[in-house]
Design an enzyme around this catalytic site. Structure first.
Site, PDB file in Angstrom:
ATOM      1  N   HIS A 215       4.624   2.458  -7.992  1.00 18.77           N
ATOM      2  CA  HIS A 215       3.593   1.480  -7.968  1.00 18.77           C
ATOM      3  C   HIS A 215       2.811   1.704  -9.229  1.00 18.77           C
ATOM      4  CE1 HIS A 215       4.099   1.515  -3.372  1.00 18.77           C
ATOM      5  NE2 HIS A 215       4.408   0.182  -3.782  1.00 18.77           N
TER       6      HIS A 215
ATOM      7  N   ASP B 194      13.790  -2.424  -5.359  1.00 20.34           N
ATOM      8  CA  ASP B 194      14.064  -3.339  -4.509  1.00 20.34           C
ATOM      9  C   ASP B 194      14.787  -4.485  -5.081  1.00 20.34           C
ATOM     10  OD1 ASP B 194      12.753  -2.200  -2.112  1.00 20.34           O
ATOM     11  OD2 ASP B 194      10.880  -2.455  -3.374  1.00 20.34           O
TER      12      ASP B 194
ATOM     13  N   VAL C 275      11.295   4.500 -10.404  1.00 18.19           N
ATOM     14  CA  VAL C 275      10.728   5.590 -10.660  1.00 18.19           C
ATOM     15  C   VAL C 275      11.487   6.987  -9.659  1.00 18.19           C
ATOM     16  CG1 VAL C 275       8.732   7.012 -10.967  1.00 18.19           C
ATOM     17  CG2 VAL C 275       8.485   4.776 -11.626  1.00 18.19           C
TER      18      VAL C 275
ATOM     19  N   GLY D 132       0.746  -1.299   0.107  1.00 20.39           N
ATOM     20  CA  GLY D 132       0.050  -0.067  -0.025  1.00 20.39           C
ATOM     21  C   GLY D 132       0.930   1.283  -0.026  1.00 20.39           C
TER      22      GLY D 132
HETATM   23  O1  PAF Z   1       7.958  -4.512  -1.833  1.00 22.33           O
HETATM   24  C1  PAF Z   1       7.126  -4.722  -1.041  1.00 22.33           C
HETATM   25  O2  PAF Z   1       6.250  -3.981  -0.971  1.00 22.33           O
HETATM   26  C2  PAF Z   1       6.826  -6.079  -0.142  1.00 22.33           C
HETATM   27  O3  PAF Z   1       8.156  -6.540   0.195  1.00 22.33           O
HETATM   28  C3  PAF Z   1       6.133  -7.152  -1.170  1.00 22.33           C
HETATM   29  C4  PAF Z   1       6.821  -7.681  -2.124  1.00 22.33           C
HETATM   30  C5  PAF Z   1       4.614  -6.545  -1.023  1.00 22.33           C
HETATM   31  C6  PAF Z   1       5.909  -8.189   0.060  1.00 22.33           C
HETATM   32  O4  PAF Z   1       5.371  -7.797   1.318  1.00 22.33           O
END
Ligand code: PAF
Length: 296
Positions: A44, A163, A189, A38
Site C-alpha cells: 500500500h 490484484d 511489492v 486497511g
Molecule cells: O483491493 C482492495 O483492497 C479492495 O478490493 C478495494 C479495491 C479497496 C475495494 O474494496
C-alpha cells in the site's frame, strides 16, 4: 495540499462521510485516490508513493467492503488496524483518509444485509478466475469502487498489480461506463523471500508461510520459461505447485492460468505478446493470490 518533508509527519485529515469529503475537496486540487481495505503494508505504501507522483493531494480510503465477501469468507476476521493505518498514512504524507462506516456506504444496511439493490455487473470478466472461485466478488468490488469514485471524485486512482484481475476489471468499468478518472497500477511489492505482500499474510503460521512461497516460486519458474511459449510456462509453474501439493502444510491450488492482461481470457498455445500468469491457492485456512506479468 503542500508538505514539508523535513518536519514530523502530520496526521491526515480523516473524513467519515461523503459530506465531510466534499467540504475538503476544493482545497485538494488534482487528487489521487488509493482505495484500500486497511491493514496497510509495504504494498500500500508503494501505491501511495505512486499516487503522490501523479497528483497534488493523495487520499486513501479505508473500508472493509462487505459486498465483496462471500458468506463463508473472512469479512469478520479481516484485520482492522485503523490507528496503525493512520500512522502509516501520516508517514507517507497522505492528505486525507476517507474512512466511512458500513452505514455511510450502504445506508440501507441492517441485520438482514446491506440493502444494496443496484450494483455494477462486471460481465464476463467477472466470472473467470477470481470471479469463478469468489462469485459476486467483482460485482462487490466494482460497486464500492464506483461509490468511492463518486464520493471522493479523484482525478487518478491507483491500484496494486498484485490484484491484476481487479485492475483489469476496474479499467474496463471506467472505459465502459465513461468514468472521469485515470486508473494507474503499481507493481507488486514482495518480501525478500518472494512472498507478495498482502493484508492476509498475517493469517499464516510460520510453516504455512514457508509453504506459501511456492506461489511466487511457481510464477518465477513460469516467467523464466516464457521464451518457450505458453505450454512451457504453465508446465514450469505447474511442476512447482505439484510439488507444493505434498508439502507440510500442503498448497491447494484453485487455479493457475495464463491470461490476456486486458480481458483475463486464457491465451492459446501459439499466443505471443503480453500476458499475466496468475495463481490462487489455499495454505491452511488462508487463500492467497499472486501473479507475474510476462512477455511471450
Ligand atoms: O483491493 C482492495 O483492497 C479492495 O478490493 C478495494 C479495491 C479497496 C475495494 O474494496
Amino acid at each position: 495540499m503542500t508538505h514539508s518533508t523535513a518536519s514530523a509527519p502530520s496526521t491526515p485529515v480523516v473524513a467519515r462521510t461523503g459530506e465531510e469529503l466534499q467540504a475538503l475537496r476544493p482545497k485538494l486540487g488534482r487528487l489521487a485516490l488509493v482505495p484500500t481495505m486497511g491493514a496497510l503494508h509495504a504494498g500500500h505504501r508503494s501505491l501511495i508513493a505512486a499516487a503522490r507522483e501523479h497528483a497534488e493531494s493523495v487520499a486513501v480510503s479505508i473500508f472493509v467492503n462487505p459486498l465483496q465477501f462471500g458468506p463463508n469468507e473472512d469479512y469478520d476476521r479481516y484485520p482492522r488496524t485503523f490507528d496503525a493505518d493512520l500512522a502509516a498514512c501520516a508517514e507517507e504524507g497522505v492528505d486525507v483518509v476517507f474512512a466511512p462506516t458500513v452505514k455511510d456506504m450502504y445506508p440501507d444496511a441492517g441485520p438482514d444485509g446491506i440493502g444494496q439493490i443496484v450494483t455494477v455487473d462486471p460481465g464476463s470478466m467477472g466470472r473467470v478466475l477470481e470471479g469463478e472461485f469468489r462469485p459476486g466478488f467483482f460485482q462487490g468490488v466494482l460497486t464500492v469502487v464506483n461509490k468511492l469514485f463518486n464520493l471522493v471524485r479523484p482525478d487518478v486512482a491507483v491500484f496494486g498489480q498484485k490484484d491484476a484481475q481487479q485492475v483489469a476489471v476496474v479499467r474496463r468499468m471506467v472505459r465502459d461506463l465513461c468514468l472521469p478518472v485515470t486508473i494507474l497500477s503499481a507493481p507488486t511489492v514482495r518480501d525478500p523471500d518472494g512472498l507478495a505482500t498482502s493484508s492476509r499474510n498475517v493469517y499464516l503460521s510460520p510453516e504455512e508461510r514457508t509453504s506459501a512461497l511456492a506461489l511466487s516460486r511457481a510464477l518465477f519458474a513460469g516467467a523464466d520459461a516464457a521464451p518457450s511459449g505458453p505450454a512451457a510456462v504453465l508446465a514450469a509453474a505447474g511442476a512447482v505447485l505439484g510439488e507444493a501439493a505434498h508439502a507440510t502444510p500442503p498448497v491447494s491450488v484453485d487455479y493457475l492460468a495464463l491470461v490476456d492482461p486486458a480481458t483475463f481470457t486464457e491465451v492459446d498455445g501459439d499466443y505471443r505478446g503480453e500476458a499475466v500468469l496468475a495463481v490462487a491457492a489455499w495454505v491452511g485456512e488462508t487463500r492467497l493470490i499472486d501473479n507475474v506479468p510476462l512477455t511471450l
